[in-house]
Design a protein around this motif. Structure first.
Motif, PDB file in Angstrom:
ATOM      1  N   LEU A 173      -7.614  83.020  35.176  1.00  0.00           N
ATOM      2  CA  LEU A 173      -6.365  83.595  35.636  1.00  0.00           C
ATOM      3  C   LEU A 173      -6.679  84.857  36.582  1.00  0.00           C
ATOM      4  O   LEU A 173      -5.608  85.371  37.165  1.00  0.00           O
ATOM      5  CB  LEU A 173      -5.619  84.137  34.414  1.00  0.00           C
ATOM      6  CG  LEU A 173      -5.333  83.237  33.236  1.00  0.00           C
ATOM      7  CD1 LEU A 173      -4.320  83.699  32.121  1.00  0.00           C
ATOM      8  CD2 LEU A 173      -4.587  82.060  33.912  1.00  0.00           C
ATOM      9  N   SER A 174      -7.631  85.386  36.731  1.00  0.00           N
ATOM     10  CA  SER A 174      -8.014  86.338  37.629  1.00  0.00           C
ATOM     11  C   SER A 174      -8.215  85.737  39.140  1.00  0.00           C
ATOM     12  O   SER A 174      -8.116  86.554  40.127  1.00  0.00           O
ATOM     13  CB  SER A 174      -9.131  87.017  37.147  1.00  0.00           C
ATOM     14  OG  SER A 174     -10.442  86.512  37.166  1.00  0.00           O
ATOM     15  N   GLU A 175      -8.330  84.240  39.148  1.00  0.00           N
ATOM     16  CA  GLU A 175      -8.477  83.885  40.400  1.00  0.00           C
ATOM     17  C   GLU A 175      -7.469  83.382  40.905  1.00  0.00           C
ATOM     18  O   GLU A 175      -6.253  82.721  40.164  1.00  0.00           O
ATOM     19  CB  GLU A 175      -9.414  82.586  40.084  1.00  0.00           C
ATOM     20  CG  GLU A 175     -10.076  81.915  41.183  1.00  0.00           C
ATOM     21  CD  GLU A 175     -10.917  80.774  40.946  1.00  0.00           C
ATOM     22  OE1 GLU A 175     -11.977  80.595  41.779  1.00  0.00           O
ATOM     23  OE2 GLU A 175     -10.776  80.022  40.066  1.00  0.00           O
ATOM     24  N   SER A 176      -7.055  83.617  42.394  1.00  0.00           N
ATOM     25  CA  SER A 176      -5.873  83.213  43.223  1.00  0.00           C
ATOM     26  C   SER A 176      -6.048  81.850  43.782  1.00  0.00           C
ATOM     27  O   SER A 176      -7.152  81.009  43.495  1.00  0.00           O
ATOM     28  CB  SER A 176      -5.655  84.094  44.449  1.00  0.00           C
ATOM     29  OG  SER A 176      -6.598  83.976  45.142  1.00  0.00           O
ATOM     30  N   ALA A 177      -5.035  80.942  43.957  1.00  0.00           N
ATOM     31  CA  ALA A 177      -5.240  79.761  44.451  1.00  0.00           C
ATOM     32  C   ALA A 177      -6.095  79.633  45.673  1.00  0.00           C
ATOM     33  O   ALA A 177      -6.715  78.731  45.902  1.00  0.00           O
ATOM     34  CB  ALA A 177      -3.826  79.079  44.884  1.00  0.00           C
ATOM     35  N   SER A 178      -6.017  80.523  46.584  1.00  0.00           N
ATOM     36  CA  SER A 178      -6.679  80.627  47.753  1.00  0.00           C
ATOM     37  C   SER A 178      -8.196  80.663  47.700  1.00  0.00           C
ATOM     38  O   SER A 178      -9.061  80.248  48.206  1.00  0.00           O
ATOM     39  CB  SER A 178      -6.346  81.919  48.864  1.00  0.00           C
ATOM     40  OG  SER A 178      -6.186  83.096  48.026  1.00  0.00           O
ATOM     41  N   GLN A 179      -8.480  81.744  46.476  1.00  0.00           N
ATOM     42  CA  GLN A 179      -9.936  81.780  45.996  1.00  0.00           C
ATOM     43  C   GLN A 179     -10.190  80.342  45.407  1.00  0.00           C
ATOM     44  O   GLN A 179     -11.491  79.835  45.683  1.00  0.00           O
ATOM     45  CB  GLN A 179      -9.925  82.868  45.143  1.00  0.00           C
ATOM     46  CG  GLN A 179     -10.009  84.266  45.549  1.00  0.00           C
ATOM     47  CD  GLN A 179      -9.894  85.402  44.659  1.00  0.00           C
ATOM     48  OE1 GLN A 179      -9.331  84.929  43.518  1.00  0.00           O
ATOM     49  NE2 GLN A 179     -10.260  86.350  44.971  1.00  0.00           N
ATOM     50  N   ALA A 180      -9.568  79.531  44.648  1.00  0.00           N
ATOM     51  CA  ALA A 180      -9.906  78.390  44.039  1.00  0.00           C
ATOM     52  C   ALA A 180     -10.142  77.355  45.086  1.00  0.00           C
ATOM     53  O   ALA A 180     -11.033  76.541  45.065  1.00  0.00           O
ATOM     54  CB  ALA A 180      -8.598  78.142  43.231  1.00  0.00           C
ATOM     55  N   MET A 181      -9.090  77.386  46.095  1.00  0.00           N
ATOM     56  CA  MET A 181      -9.343  76.474  47.249  1.00  0.00           C
ATOM     57  C   MET A 181     -10.600  76.533  48.049  1.00  0.00           C
ATOM     58  O   MET A 181     -11.377  75.345  48.618  1.00  0.00           O
ATOM     59  CB  MET A 181      -8.221  76.595  48.312  1.00  0.00           C
ATOM     60  CG  MET A 181      -6.760  76.160  48.066  1.00  0.00           C
ATOM     61  SD  MET A 181      -6.695  74.306  47.879  1.00  0.00           S
ATOM     62  CE  MET A 181      -7.052  73.788  49.414  1.00  0.00           C
ATOM     63  N   LYS A 182     -11.158  77.668  48.104  1.00  0.00           N
ATOM     64  CA  LYS A 182     -12.798  77.829  48.745  1.00  0.00           C
ATOM     65  C   LYS A 182     -13.771  77.027  47.908  1.00  0.00           C
ATOM     66  O   LYS A 182     -14.848  76.673  48.491  1.00  0.00           O
ATOM     67  CB  LYS A 182     -12.959  79.350  48.723  1.00  0.00           C
ATOM     68  CG  LYS A 182     -12.115  80.072  49.800  1.00  0.00           C
ATOM     69  CD  LYS A 182     -12.400  81.622  49.674  1.00  0.00           C
ATOM     70  CE  LYS A 182     -11.630  82.401  50.632  1.00  0.00           C
ATOM     71  NZ  LYS A 182     -11.946  83.894  50.490  1.00  0.00           N
ATOM     72  N   GLN A 183     -13.420  76.655  46.601  1.00  0.00           N
ATOM     73  CA  GLN A 183     -14.518  75.964  46.004  1.00  0.00           C
ATOM     74  C   GLN A 183     -13.927  74.628  45.750  1.00  0.00           C
ATOM     75  O   GLN A 183     -14.673  73.630  45.011  1.00  0.00           O
ATOM     76  CB  GLN A 183     -14.412  76.514  44.561  1.00  0.00           C
ATOM     77  CG  GLN A 183     -15.068  78.093  44.288  1.00  0.00           C
ATOM     78  CD  GLN A 183     -14.892  78.617  43.101  1.00  0.00           C
ATOM     79  OE1 GLN A 183     -15.591  77.775  42.201  1.00  0.00           O
ATOM     80  NE2 GLN A 183     -14.344  79.842  42.561  1.00  0.00           N
ATOM     81  N   GLY A 184     -13.223  74.073  46.516  1.00  0.00           N
ATOM     82  CA  GLY A 184     -12.851  72.791  46.535  1.00  0.00           C
ATOM     83  C   GLY A 184     -11.624  72.224  45.970  1.00  0.00           C
ATOM     84  O   GLY A 184     -10.860  73.002  45.117  1.00  0.00           O
ATOM     85  N   ILE A 185     -10.850  71.296  46.383  1.00  0.00           N
ATOM     86  CA  ILE A 185      -9.604  70.679  46.078  1.00  0.00           C
ATOM     87  C   ILE A 185      -9.455  70.454  44.648  1.00  0.00           C
ATOM     88  O   ILE A 185      -8.580  70.615  43.894  1.00  0.00           O
ATOM     89  CB  ILE A 185      -9.228  69.587  46.757  1.00  0.00           C
ATOM     90  CG1 ILE A 185      -7.576  69.265  46.632  1.00  0.00           C
ATOM     91  CG2 ILE A 185     -10.122  68.276  46.473  1.00  0.00           C
ATOM     92  CD1 ILE A 185      -6.845  70.395  47.143  1.00  0.00           C
ATOM     93  N   GLY A 186     -10.842  70.044  44.111  1.00  0.00           N
ATOM     94  CA  GLY A 186     -10.643  69.588  42.645  1.00  0.00           C
ATOM     95  C   GLY A 186     -10.386  70.914  41.705  1.00  0.00           C
ATOM     96  O   GLY A 186      -9.965  70.881  40.551  1.00  0.00           O
ATOM     97  N   HIS A 187     -11.100  71.983  42.072  1.00  0.00           N
ATOM     98  CA  HIS A 187     -11.379  73.276  41.273  1.00  0.00           C
ATOM     99  C   HIS A 187      -9.910  73.942  41.477  1.00  0.00           C
ATOM    100  O   HIS A 187      -9.187  74.333  40.368  1.00  0.00           O
ATOM    101  CB  HIS A 187     -12.318  74.025  41.903  1.00  0.00           C
ATOM    102  CG  HIS A 187     -12.419  75.507  41.230  1.00  0.00           C
ATOM    103  ND1 HIS A 187     -12.676  75.898  39.882  1.00  0.00           N
ATOM    104  CD2 HIS A 187     -11.816  76.677  41.552  1.00  0.00           C
ATOM    105  CE1 HIS A 187     -12.663  76.815  39.624  1.00  0.00           C
ATOM    106  NE2 HIS A 187     -11.948  77.477  40.702  1.00  0.00           N
ATOM    107  N   ALA A 188      -9.225  73.649  42.624  1.00  0.00           N
ATOM    108  CA  ALA A 188      -7.960  74.266  42.799  1.00  0.00           C
ATOM    109  C   ALA A 188      -6.739  73.356  42.512  1.00  0.00           C
ATOM    110  O   ALA A 188      -5.544  73.939  42.401  1.00  0.00           O
ATOM    111  CB  ALA A 188      -7.753  74.520  44.426  1.00  0.00           C
TER     112      ALA A 188
END
Length: 213
Positions: A173-188
């Motif tokens: 929950l501390s991660e934003s959607a933009s940060q998650a996108m940097k790790q790939g579409i699956g992670h985001a």
């Protein structure tokens, strides 16, 4: 104002003690806040609906006295009084709610305030300089949480202050959607699904309001 921050944080920590889940605790706190502000929301909504129903009559007055500003104001005030209308009735409840949601936002934002974990790696530093301690791997210099407003004696504070992630239902929950996108579409993907759900529910809510109008 600090008292409000601590009060919200105490309720949040209480829900976490019961559920042991960050997301559920946040949801419960949000529900409590929504219940508290519901009377103001209903009052503002009703006032706006009354204004919309009487809008045709108000337009007639505005058209009739469009060349006489003073007379127009007098007739509008008279119209408001006859129909028990407060021109600001739809706005004031919303303005009162704003500080409540600002406090809620700041409390939730403060959960993921971070502090350097360098202090936790003192053993590694001392071992490199022969000051005792066994050699270990180099520190990662990650930053642990230092939650604001939460009482240090609570379980929520203790769990967050020893963690690098705020996990709930498999999400950080501390991660934003933009940060998650940097790790790939699956992670985001979970974040994107939540954004779509919010957009759809907002659209449905807007359509319902328009339908009532």
């Amino acid at each position: 104002m600090e008292a409000f921050f601590k009060a919200f944080a105490s309720v949040l920590a209480f829900f976490y003690d019961i559920t042991g889940n960050y997301a559920v605790a946040i949801i419960l706190l949000t529900l409590v806040v929504m219940i508290i502000v519901t009377p103001l929301t209903l009052k503002g909504t009703r006032s706006m609906m009354v204004m919309q129903q009487l809008q045709p009559e108000m337009k007639k007055i505005q058209t009739r006295y469009k060349d006489d500003r003073q007379k127009l104001n007098e007739e509008l005030l008279k119209f408001y009084k006859e129909n028990s209308i407060n021109p600001l009735g739809g706005c004031l409840p919303l303005l009162v709610q704003m500080p409540v949601f600002l406090v809620l936002y700041q409390v939730l934002r403060g959960l993921t305030r971070r502090v350097s974990s360098l202090g936790a790696d003192v053993g590694w530093v001392s071992s490199q300089f022969g000051l005792g301690g066994s050699p270990s791997k180099a520190p990662s210099f990650e930053r642990v949480f230092d939650p604001a407003w939460i009482n240090p004696s609570t379980k929520m504070h203790q769990d967050l202050s020893t963690s690098y992630q705020m996990e709930a239902f498999g999400l950080d929950l501390s991660e934003s959607a933009s940060q998650a996108m940097k790790q790939g579409i699956g992670h985001a993907m979970p974040f994107l699904v939540l954004i779509v759900i919010v957009a759809i529910t907002g659209f449905i809510q807007q359509r319902q309001i328009q339908g009532r109008n």
